[in-house]
Design an enzyme around this catalytic site. Structure first.
Site, PDB file in Angstrom:
ATOM      1  N   ASP A 141      62.732  39.423 -18.706  1.00  0.00           N
ATOM      2  CA  ASP A 141      63.447  38.357 -19.422  1.00  0.00           C
ATOM      3  C   ASP A 141      63.487  38.576 -20.943  1.00  0.00           C
ATOM      4  OD1 ASP A 141      63.546  37.226 -16.898  1.00  0.00           O
ATOM      5  OD2 ASP A 141      61.872  35.855 -17.270  1.00  0.00           O
ATOM      6  N   HIS A 179      66.647  40.145  -7.460  1.00  0.00           N
ATOM      7  CA  HIS A 179      65.500  41.029  -7.697  1.00  0.00           C
ATOM      8  C   HIS A 179      65.859  42.502  -7.822  1.00  0.00           C
ATOM      9  CE1 HIS A 179      63.770  37.255  -6.331  1.00  0.00           C
ATOM     10  NE2 HIS A 179      62.732  37.585  -7.072  1.00  0.00           N
ATOM     11  N   GLU A 235      54.465  35.381 -20.518  1.00  0.00           N
ATOM     12  CA  GLU A 235      53.817  34.243 -21.185  1.00  0.00           C
ATOM     13  C   GLU A 235      52.783  33.559 -20.300  1.00  0.00           C
ATOM     14  OE1 GLU A 235      53.180  30.599 -23.306  1.00  0.00           O
ATOM     15  OE2 GLU A 235      54.364  30.542 -21.476  1.00  0.00           O
TER      16      GLU A 235
HETATM   17  O1  F6P Z   1      60.328  36.187 -15.088  1.00  0.00           O
HETATM   18  C1  F6P Z   1      60.967  37.149 -14.331  1.00  0.00           C
HETATM   19  C2  F6P Z   1      61.865  36.523 -13.302  1.00  0.00           C
HETATM   20  O2  F6P Z   1      62.524  37.564 -12.617  1.00  0.00           O
HETATM   21  C3  F6P Z   1      62.867  35.508 -13.843  1.00  0.00           C
HETATM   22  O3  F6P Z   1      63.977  36.105 -14.462  1.00  0.00           O
HETATM   23  C4  F6P Z   1      63.200  34.740 -12.600  1.00  0.00           C
HETATM   24  O4  F6P Z   1      63.649  33.432 -12.898  1.00  0.00           O
HETATM   25  C5  F6P Z   1      61.892  34.711 -11.866  1.00  0.00           C
HETATM   26  O5  F6P Z   1      61.115  35.789 -12.349  1.00  0.00           O
HETATM   27  C6  F6P Z   1      62.045  34.845 -10.375  1.00  0.00           C
HETATM   28  O6  F6P Z   1      60.791  34.726  -9.812  1.00  0.00           O
HETATM   29  P1  F6P Z   1      60.450  35.102  -8.295  1.00  0.00           P
HETATM   30  O7  F6P Z   1      60.314  36.595  -8.210  1.00  0.00           O
HETATM   31  O8  F6P Z   1      59.163  34.406  -8.056  1.00  0.00           O
HETATM   32  O9  F6P Z   1      61.581  34.605  -7.445  1.00  0.00           O
END
Ligand code: F6P
Length: 341
Positions: free
Chosen positions: A126, A271, A102
């Site tokens: 997500d 991750h 988004e």
């Molecule tokens: O939007 C994907 C996502 O993995 C979410 O599920 C999570 O909250 C966010 O990105 C984590 O972001 P970052 O990789 O910046 O920690």
């Protein structure tokens, strides 16, 4: 035509499959495809990578993005949008395929008003984008979380413990719900249904009473207690205004031990859900999306994204997607509750 392609936001398994498909379909149309490094930042900085048949050879099963990604928001930079349009013009780009969620697609939509011709490809583990049944990356994340649950199941059972698996998903519970259903979780907690601690403990006690002295809980990172708010790992916000969620699993573990005396452990999958090779479903979806995105460019259908609806690939105006969030299907959650406790 000369078509640029970028990936923005969090990486998701299947981005490389999209890039490969865009290059291959573009070549069929006689196009030249240019990679833009690190999302919108690459356009701000004029950082490009020419793509040909050889540069996309062998990347179909690879996770990550050969172009890199970033959470750069040009609208947070002084003169950012104008600079993007100028750089695109200087690079001779007649269209840009933006692969993102988004945030990234929201930028593409706003840049349409500045004259940039974009087509979107919906990407996020997500699965929270409206307009498409599935985003690519989601299926892989669910498969990884399900495998984690299967593995945790045996340890929970052997040690007579409660094990909590915290998964991603930001403000929606698609990953938690799907993985929880597939992995036979005893309780699934999602942002769309704020939880009552006592109710969660009751499910665990009920299992213990019937001799099941272990339990598996899946909790989405954005889940929150009724009347409370999400638990954040860090309050600092990114350029799209998002805090970093995380920690609800540890909160739950402490409370469950306090209220029930049951030994509890937590696994934060993090991750791992975004890394590695995409599932066949995501490879195929990403490939279909990439081919369709180039076709949209040639139809002149800008400010649209490709989408999956009922098995077919369609196009959806970005105006119908941006500023909204697809939450979980309440009927699917009801199915999951049959297996709680
Ligand atoms: O939007 C994907 C996502 O993995 C979410 O599920 C999570 O909250 C966010 O990105 C984590 O972001 P970052 O990789 O910046 O920690």
């Amino acid at each position: 035509m000369r078509i640029g392609i970028l990936s923005g936001g969090g990486d998701a398994p299947g981005i490389n499959a999209v890039i490969r498909a865009v290059v291959r379909r573009g070549l069929q149309h006689g196009d030249e495809v240019v990679g833009i490094r690190d999302g919108w930042r690459g356009l701000l900085e004029g950082s490009f990578l020419p793509l040909d048949l050889n540069s996309v050879s062998g990347i179909l099963p690879r996770g990550g993005s050969i172009l890199g990604t970033s959470r750069t928001n040009p609208f947070k930079r002084e003169g950012g949008p104008e600079l993007i349009v100028r750089r695109a013009g200087e690079a001779g780009l007649e269209a840009v395929v933006a692969v993102g969620g988004e945030d990234t697609l929201g930028v593409a939509h706003r840049l349409a008003d500045c004259g940039l011709r974009c087509v979107g490809v919906p990407k996020t583990i997500d699965n929270d984008l409206v307009g498409t049944d599935y985003t690519f990356g989601f299926h892989t994340a669910v498969a990884i979380a399900t495998e984690a649950l299967d593995r945790l199941h045996t340890t929970a059972e052997a040690h007579h413990r409660v094990i909590i698996l915290e998964v991603m998903g930001r403000y929606t519970g698609h990953i938690a719900l799907h993985a929880g259903l597939a992995g036979g979780a005893d309780v699934i907690l999602i942002p769309e249904r704020p939880f009552e601690l006592e109710e969660v403990c009751e499910y665990l006690r009920r299992r213990r009473e019937r001799g099941r002295n272990f339990s598996l809980i899946v909790v989405a990172e954005g889940a929150k207690p009724r009347g409370g708010r999400e638990i954040v790992y860090s309050e600092s916000v990114d350029e799209f205004g998002h805090v970093t969620l995380g920690g609800v699993g540890y909160y739950l573990a402490r409370e469950i031990e306090r209220l029930t005396g049951m030994e509890t452990r937590v696994v934060v999958l993090g991750h791992l859900q975004r890394g590695g090779s995409p599932t066949p479903f995501d490879r195929i979806l990403a490939t279909r999306f990439g081919v369709a995105a180039v076709d949209l460019v040639h139809q002149g259908k800008f400010d649209h994204m490709v989408a999956l609806r009922g098995g077919g690939i369609v196009s959806v105006p970005l105006a119908e997607v941006i500023g909204k969030r697809k939450t979980v299907d309440p009927k699917l959650y009801e199915v999951a509750t049959v297996f709680f406790g």
